[in-house]
Design a protein around this motif. Structure first.
Motif, PDB file in Angstrom:
ATOM      1  N   PHE A 170       0.647  -1.377   0.254  1.00  0.00           N
ATOM      2  CA  PHE A 170      -0.033  -0.350   0.042  1.00  0.00           C
ATOM      3  C   PHE A 170       1.118   1.014   0.134  1.00  0.00           C
ATOM      4  CE2 PHE A 170      -2.515  -2.850   1.980  1.00  0.00           C
ATOM      5  CZ  PHE A 170      -3.925  -3.092   1.547  1.00  0.00           C
ATOM      6  N   ASN A 218      -1.349  11.137   0.386  1.00  0.00           N
ATOM      7  CA  ASN A 218      -2.330  10.624   0.471  1.00  0.00           C
ATOM      8  C   ASN A 218      -2.570  11.832   1.610  1.00  0.00           C
ATOM      9  OD1 ASN A 218      -4.493   9.577   1.954  1.00  0.00           O
ATOM     10  ND2 ASN A 218      -3.691   8.266   2.843  1.00  0.00           N
ATOM     11  N   LEU A 226       1.372   4.838   0.109  1.00  0.00           N
ATOM     12  CA  LEU A 226       0.059   6.262   1.579  1.00  0.00           C
ATOM     13  C   LEU A 226       1.117   6.874   1.010  1.00  0.00           C
ATOM     14  CD1 LEU A 226      -1.060   4.264   3.970  1.00  0.00           C
ATOM     15  CD2 LEU A 226      -1.949   4.113   2.320  1.00  0.00           C
TER      16      LEU A 226
END
Length: 57
Positions: free
Chosen positions: A16, A21, A18
């Motif tokens: 993931f 983000n 991120l």
């Protein structure tokens, strides 16, 4: 989310990323983790000041 997880269900690893983000809905983390853990796992608690209660995710 369900469609994305179905697409990668037979994979052996997930990354993931991120970075950049801007945040989002805290409940999404709970939804994602439900696909990654065999049993309910406490990840986070949200303290709702106006109501004075706590929600565990």
């Amino acid at each position: 989310m369900a469609a994305a997880m179905a697409l990668i269900q037979d994979t052996s690893a997930i990354i993931f990323d991120l970075r950049k983000n801007g945040g989002g809905n805290g409940f999404m983390g709970g939804l994602i983790s439900s696909y990654l853990f065999d049993k309910p796992t406490h990840l986070n608690s949200i303290h709702w000041k106006p109501a004075g209660n706590v929600t565990e995710i």
